[in-house]
Design an enzyme around this catalytic site. Structure first.
Site, PDB file in Angstrom:
ATOM      1  N   HIS A 221      -7.408  -3.490  -3.156  1.00  0.00           N
ATOM      2  CA  HIS A 221      -6.013  -3.055  -3.108  1.00  0.00           C
ATOM      3  C   HIS A 221      -5.163  -3.843  -2.116  1.00  0.00           C
ATOM      4  O   HIS A 221      -3.961  -3.701  -2.088  1.00  0.00           O
ATOM      5  CB  HIS A 221      -5.923  -1.568  -2.755  1.00  0.00           C
ATOM      6  CG  HIS A 221      -6.191  -1.290  -1.311  1.00  0.00           C
ATOM      7  ND1 HIS A 221      -7.464  -1.232  -0.803  1.00  0.00           N
ATOM      8  CD2 HIS A 221      -5.358  -1.121  -0.262  1.00  0.00           C
ATOM      9  CE1 HIS A 221      -7.398  -1.003   0.488  1.00  0.00           C
ATOM     10  NE2 HIS A 221      -6.137  -0.936   0.850  1.00  0.00           N
TER      11      HIS A 221
HETATM   12  C1  UD1 Z   1      -2.400   2.305   1.815  1.00  0.00           C
HETATM   13  C2  UD1 Z   1      -2.662   1.992   3.281  1.00  0.00           C
HETATM   14  C3  UD1 Z   1      -3.996   1.279   3.436  1.00  0.00           C
HETATM   15  C4  UD1 Z   1      -5.114   2.043   2.753  1.00  0.00           C
HETATM   16  C5  UD1 Z   1      -4.726   2.298   1.306  1.00  0.00           C
HETATM   17  C6  UD1 Z   1      -5.807   3.063   0.562  1.00  0.00           C
HETATM   18  C7  UD1 Z   1      -0.676   1.503   4.672  1.00  0.00           C
HETATM   19  C8  UD1 Z   1       0.056   0.417   5.366  1.00  0.00           C
HETATM   20  N1  UD1 Z   1      -1.650   1.092   3.838  1.00  0.00           N
HETATM   21  O1  UD1 Z   1      -2.187   1.094   1.112  1.00  0.00           O
HETATM   22  O2  UD1 Z   1      -4.301   1.160   4.825  1.00  0.00           O
HETATM   23  O3  UD1 Z   1      -6.330   1.299   2.825  1.00  0.00           O
HETATM   24  O4  UD1 Z   1      -3.497   3.022   1.292  1.00  0.00           O
HETATM   25  O5  UD1 Z   1      -5.407   3.555  -0.668  1.00  0.00           O
HETATM   26  O6  UD1 Z   1      -0.400   2.663   4.896  1.00  0.00           O
HETATM   27  N2  UD1 Z   1       1.055   4.169  -5.559  1.00  0.00           N
HETATM   28  C9  UD1 Z   1       0.979   4.995  -6.670  1.00  0.00           C
HETATM   29  N3  UD1 Z   1       0.504   6.245  -6.488  1.00  0.00           N
HETATM   30  C10 UD1 Z   1       0.135   6.719  -5.270  1.00  0.00           C
HETATM   31  C11 UD1 Z   1       0.230   5.873  -4.173  1.00  0.00           C
HETATM   32  C12 UD1 Z   1       0.690   4.596  -4.326  1.00  0.00           C
HETATM   33  O7  UD1 Z   1       1.293   4.590  -7.770  1.00  0.00           O
HETATM   34  O8  UD1 Z   1      -0.268   7.890  -5.173  1.00  0.00           O
HETATM   35  C13 UD1 Z   1       1.560   2.786  -5.711  1.00  0.00           C
HETATM   36  C14 UD1 Z   1       2.844   2.576  -4.914  1.00  0.00           C
HETATM   37  O9  UD1 Z   1       3.930   2.827  -5.700  1.00  0.00           O
HETATM   38  C15 UD1 Z   1       2.731   1.134  -4.485  1.00  0.00           C
HETATM   39  C16 UD1 Z   1       1.252   0.863  -4.436  1.00  0.00           C
HETATM   40  O10 UD1 Z   1       0.616   1.912  -5.143  1.00  0.00           O
HETATM   41  O11 UD1 Z   1       3.306   0.273  -5.421  1.00  0.00           O
HETATM   42  C17 UD1 Z   1       0.744   0.768  -3.017  1.00  0.00           C
HETATM   43  O12 UD1 Z   1       0.942   1.995  -2.277  1.00  0.00           O
HETATM   44  P1  UD1 Z   1       1.276   1.955  -0.711  1.00  0.00           P
HETATM   45  O13 UD1 Z   1       1.448   3.352  -0.235  1.00  0.00           O
HETATM   46  O14 UD1 Z   1       2.369   0.987  -0.460  1.00  0.00           O
HETATM   47  O15 UD1 Z   1       0.031   1.334   0.043  1.00  0.00           O
HETATM   48  P2  UD1 Z   1      -1.507   1.092  -0.344  1.00  0.00           P
HETATM   49  O16 UD1 Z   1      -1.628  -0.292  -0.877  1.00  0.00           O
HETATM   50  O17 UD1 Z   1      -2.039   2.232  -1.149  1.00  0.00           O
END
Ligand code: UD1
Length: 382
Positions: A221
């Site tokens: 991820h």
């Molecule tokens: C976050 C954490 C990371 C952790 C990871 C595990 C930070 C800086 N990063 O990264 O340390 O290892 O989580 O999962 O806090 N999204 C969805 N549904 C969700 C959550 C996210 O679709 O329930 C999508 C968001 O729209 C985004 C992407 O996934 O486009 C990434 O989500 P984001 O919260 O930015 O960070 P992670 O990459 O999940």
């Protein structure tokens, strides 16, 4: 005493569960009850990224959900701070407890400190020394502000001492995530892998005998792996063209990875590969079960490096550095840093494939960390 604990994203949930259970045990036998309020910032909001963990790990529903959702880092942190400040002004707790290194950790520690509320950081002192990682920024700022820094290992204590934190503010308590693993290990071992596939598969393929023999578990991820087209295409080609010739793959696809696989035209190729089982983000027990049964793990997750170590599953960590060096082979663990260089991944894959491994338990990764965290808070004097 009044404590507000904060969770925001998936890796926080397995860390808060044992802490809440420790508070409940304390309250059951003490008259001076701890008042505990759980705040979910809402950074992870999908049921599969959040709700299932609350249910399966017996975490009570959050008392307050800030509903922050996705966004840029500044949006996530800024919106969390604004919303959390209101909560703190109304509740004025004695302590704010933050966990790990996600954006909620940073946002809520800064907000609390500006209101002169004591901050306790569980999983303090980890350093990747890589300032390109948003999590490293979160760790540094949070530790700089925290009053009580609870570390998972002694190397983390050394990091804090080098940065000038006073010994009285640091306590080595062990790894709280391992409390959760130990509590749920037996239950997970009873899950049938075919049930995991049936309930979580992304494609319509009827899998008959999938994952019955040797298989690798994949999770990715990190922006450094999944947002760079050249890197991600090379990784997926390696998995499909080389790894699948030796074993099957079970890939639990993070929302960020799914979005990028589609953007880079890799999705259909993966979906149609018969030796690869694509799965939605898995519930805690299902992931644990796959991890237990896997020949090896390929991941860029922080938590999985640690879980692999105590489960005895070798781990190829697709990063150039780690904030968790106790999990590395050179420190007695089972993880090897392979970055995203395909030659290096191929070489280490062969080594790991041909090596037998046993579980490794670093000091105080004993399932009793949450108790030590709570005791440290209760004992703390400024
Ligand atoms: C976050 C954490 C990371 C952790 C990871 C595990 C930070 C800086 N990063 O990264 O340390 O290892 O989580 O999962 O806090 N999204 C969805 N549904 C969700 C959550 C996210 O679709 O329930 C999508 C968001 O729209 C985004 C992407 O996934 O486009 C990434 O989500 P984001 O919260 O930015 O960070 P992670 O990459 O999940």
């Amino acid at each position: 005493m009044k404590i507000i604990s904060v969770v925001g994203a998936r890796p926080n949930f397995m860390k808060i569960a044992p802490f809440i259970h420790a508070i409940n045990r304390y309250n059951a036998i003490n008259e001076d009850r701890i008042e505990h309020i759980l705040v979910h910032t809402g950074q992870h909001y999908d049921d599969r990224m959040s709700k299932t963990f609350f249910e399966s790990l017996n975490i009570p529903d959050a008392d307050i959900n800030l509903g922050i959702g996705s966004g840029t880092h500044a949006e996530q942190v800024g919106n969390t701070m604004i919303a959390f400040e209101q909560v703190l002004l109304e509740e004025m707790p004695d302590w704010v407890v933050v966990l790990g290194d996600v954006n909620a950790t940073l946002a809520c520690s800064v907000t609390a400190k500006k209101l002169k509320i004591k901050v306790c950081h569980i999983e303090a002192g980890l350093r990747s020394m890589d300032m390109d990682m948003p999590e490293e920024i979160n760790r540094l700022v949070t530790d700089r502000l925290s009053d009580l820094l609870l570390t998972p290992d002694k190397m983390a204590v050394d990091n804090l001492v080098k940065e000038g934190v006073q010994a009285k503010n640091i306590e080595f308590v062990g790894n709280i995530m391992i409390d959760t693993l130990e509590e749920h290990r037996e239950q997970a071992s009873k899950i049938k892998i075919e049930d995991i596939i049936r309930e979580n598969k992304i494609n319509d393929t009827e899998y008959q005998d999938a994952l019955k023999k040797e298989f690798a578990v994949v999770t990715l991820h990190r922006p450094s792996n999944v947002d760079n087209e050249k890197v991600f295409v090379a990784l997926v080609n390696f998995l499909l063209n080389e790894v699948t010739t030796q074993m099957e793959i079970a890939w639990a696809v993070h929302p960020r990875a799914e979005k990028q696989l589609k953007a880079f035209g890799l999705w259909n190729k993966l979906i149609s590969n018969k030796r690869t089982v694509l799965l939605h983000p898995l519930a805690y027990h299902d992931m644990l079960r796959l991890n237990m049964g896997a020949k090896l793990m390929l991941t860029d997750s922080g938590g999985l490096q640690e879980e692999c170590t105590v489960l005895g599953t070798p781990c190829l960590t697709m990063r150039w550095n780690t904030e968790r060096p106790v999990t590395l082979k050179e420190h007695g663990g089972l993880s090897v840093l392979v970055g995203n260089n395909i030659d290096r991944i191929r070489k280490e894959f062969e080594v790991v494939y041909n090596t037998q491994t046993q579980p490794v338990f670093p000091e105080l990764w004993d399932g009793k960390t949450a108790e030590r965290c709570l005791n440290a808070i209760l004992r703390f004097e400024m």
